[in-house]
Design an enzyme around this catalytic site. Sequence first.
Site, short mmCIF file in Angstrom:
data_model
loop_
_atom_site.label_atom_id
_atom_site.label_comp_id
_atom_site.label_asym_id
_atom_site.label_seq_id
_atom_site.Cartn_x
_atom_site.Cartn_y
_atom_site.Cartn_z
N ARG A 108 0.84 -1.19 0.00
CA ARG A 108 0.00 0.00 0.00
C ARG A 108 0.88 1.25 0.00
O ARG A 108 1.83 1.34 0.76
CB ARG A 108 -0.88 -0.02 1.27
CG ARG A 108 -1.52 1.29 1.65
CD ARG A 108 -2.73 1.60 0.78
NE ARG A 108 -3.15 2.97 0.98
CZ ARG A 108 -3.97 3.37 1.92
NH1 ARG A 108 -4.47 2.50 2.77
NH2 ARG A 108 -4.31 4.63 2.02
N ARG A 165 -5.78 2.16 -4.51
CA ARG A 165 -4.90 1.45 -3.60
C ARG A 165 -5.13 -0.06 -3.70
O ARG A 165 -6.24 -0.51 -3.97
CB ARG A 165 -5.06 1.91 -2.15
CG ARG A 165 -6.36 1.62 -1.44
CD ARG A 165 -7.49 2.59 -1.70
NE ARG A 165 -7.16 3.98 -1.56
CZ ARG A 165 -7.22 4.65 -0.40
NH1 ARG A 165 -7.60 4.04 0.69
NH2 ARG A 165 -6.93 5.93 -0.36
N ASP A 186 -6.82 -1.15 1.53
CA ASP A 186 -7.08 -0.19 2.59
C ASP A 186 -7.80 -0.94 3.71
O ASP A 186 -8.74 -1.70 3.43
CB ASP A 186 -7.98 0.93 2.05
CG ASP A 186 -8.23 2.03 3.05
OD1 ASP A 186 -7.31 2.37 3.83
OD2 ASP A 186 -9.36 2.55 3.09
N ASP A 205 -9.60 -0.06 7.34
CA ASP A 205 -10.01 0.97 8.31
C ASP A 205 -10.64 0.30 9.53
O ASP A 205 -11.34 -0.71 9.41
CB ASP A 205 -11.04 1.91 7.68
CG ASP A 205 -10.41 2.86 6.66
OD1 ASP A 205 -9.20 3.14 6.77
OD2 ASP A 205 -11.12 3.30 5.75
N1 LIG Z 1 -10.75 4.75 12.40
C1 LIG Z 1 -9.63 4.84 11.66
N2 LIG Z 1 -9.22 3.80 10.88
C2 LIG Z 1 -8.10 3.90 10.13
N3 LIG Z 1 -7.28 4.99 10.09
C3 LIG Z 1 -7.66 6.04 10.86
C4 LIG Z 1 -8.84 6.01 11.65
N4 LIG Z 1 -8.94 7.22 12.31
C5 LIG Z 1 -7.90 7.94 11.94
N5 LIG Z 1 -7.12 7.25 11.07
C6 LIG Z 1 -5.89 7.79 10.49
O1 LIG Z 1 -6.12 8.11 9.15
C7 LIG Z 1 -4.86 8.09 8.48
C8 LIG Z 1 -5.08 7.95 6.99
O2 LIG Z 1 -5.68 6.70 6.76
P1 LIG Z 1 -5.88 6.19 5.28
O3 LIG Z 1 -4.67 6.45 4.47
O4 LIG Z 1 -6.37 4.75 5.38
O5 LIG Z 1 -7.07 7.15 4.79
P2 LIG Z 1 -7.93 6.93 3.53
O6 LIG Z 1 -8.32 5.47 3.50
O7 LIG Z 1 -7.24 7.48 2.32
O8 LIG Z 1 -9.22 7.83 3.79
P3 LIG Z 1 -10.38 7.62 4.84
O9 LIG Z 1 -9.77 7.93 6.18
O10 LIG Z 1 -11.41 8.59 4.39
O11 LIG Z 1 -10.85 6.17 4.76
C9 LIG Z 1 -4.14 6.92 9.12
O12 LIG Z 1 -2.75 7.09 9.11
C10 LIG Z 1 -4.71 6.84 10.52
O13 LIG Z 1 -3.81 7.30 11.52
N1 LIG Z 2 -15.98 2.76 -3.33
C1 LIG Z 2 -15.01 3.10 -2.48
N2 LIG Z 2 -14.60 4.37 -2.44
C2 LIG Z 2 -13.63 4.74 -1.55
C3 LIG Z 2 -13.03 3.78 -0.70
C4 LIG Z 2 -13.48 2.44 -0.80
O1 LIG Z 2 -12.99 1.54 -0.07
N3 LIG Z 2 -14.47 2.14 -1.69
N4 LIG Z 2 -12.10 4.16 0.20
C5 LIG Z 2 -11.77 5.42 0.31
C6 LIG Z 2 -10.82 5.81 1.36
O2 LIG Z 2 -10.81 4.94 2.39
C7 LIG Z 2 -12.28 6.48 -0.55
N5 LIG Z 2 -13.25 6.03 -1.50
#
Ligand SMILES: Nc1ncnc2c1ncn2[C@@H]1O[C@H](COP(=O)(O)OP(=O)(O)OP(=O)(O)O)[C@@H](O)[C@H]1O
Ligand SMILES: Nc1nc2c(c(=O)[nH]1)N=C(CO)CN2
Length: 168
Positions: free
Chosen positions: A87, A96, A99, A101
């Site tokens: 990643r 990516r 991912d 979360d």
């Molecule tokens: N609940 C959470 N789960 C995962 N990462 C988190 C969370 N809350 C805050 N973060 C922070 O967000 C930062 C960016 O995460 P990441 O690169 O996965 O974001 P993204 O997937 O692009 O966007 P999004 O956060 O909208 O899903 C991580 O380094 C982490 O510290």
């Molecule tokens: N459909 C879809 N869209 C996204 C996704 C994802 O997992 N699915 N993740 C994101 C950032 O976490 C931003 N946008």
Amino acid sequence: MSSPVRAVLALGSNLGERSATLTEAVAELVADPAVKLCRVSRLVQTKPVGGPGEQPDFLNLVMEIETTLEPLDLLAWCQSVEQNHHRTREVRWGARTLDVDVITYADVVSDDEVLTLPHPRAAERAFVLQPWAWMDPEATLGGRRVAELAAEAADLQGLDLYTADEDG
Ligand SMILES: Nc1ncnc2c1ncn2[C@@H]1O[C@H](COP(=O)(O)OP(=O)(O)OP(=O)(O)O)[C@@H](O)[C@H]1O
Ligand SMILES: Nc1nc2c(c(=O)[nH]1)N=C(CO)CN2
């Protein structure tokens, strides 16, 4: 050792062998004895939400685990599994390979930017809410039923169940 708590993780992939990546990631996430798999959702194919205009569709899934890891250790574990799949984070919301979360961790609420709980954008994302509602019809998030939140999410119409005979 602390007592186990339930947590919900959301996984997404829109580069490479998407379904294989997600299947492997689920296995890797539960390879730590401190993480047990309770349930895993169906795979859904979803239109990208946010980020650069031209990027491939995602596959998404949600899993429920029971874990003795502390919240930040769980986040670090999820990030190490992301790294196993090379990643990179160059563009916000860009394409990516993987991912992961953390959507909820027990009923912990935190506005810490390193780990915000519940995940700050989960309540408006059909790509998280719909597979979660199918996996656990009783689930709630912030006091609302996940199925109701999914029905209201703007990206719901871009979501379909994924069938394994489709390409990658
Ligand atoms: N609940 C959470 N789960 C995962 N990462 C988190 C969370 N809350 C805050 N973060 C922070 O967000 C930062 C960016 O995460 P990441 O690169 O996965 O974001 P993204 O997937 O692009 O966007 P999004 O956060 O909208 O899903 C991580 O380094 C982490 O510290
Ligand atoms: N459909 C879809 N869209 C996204 C996704 C994802 O997992 N699915 N993740 C994101 C950032 O976490 C931003 N946008």
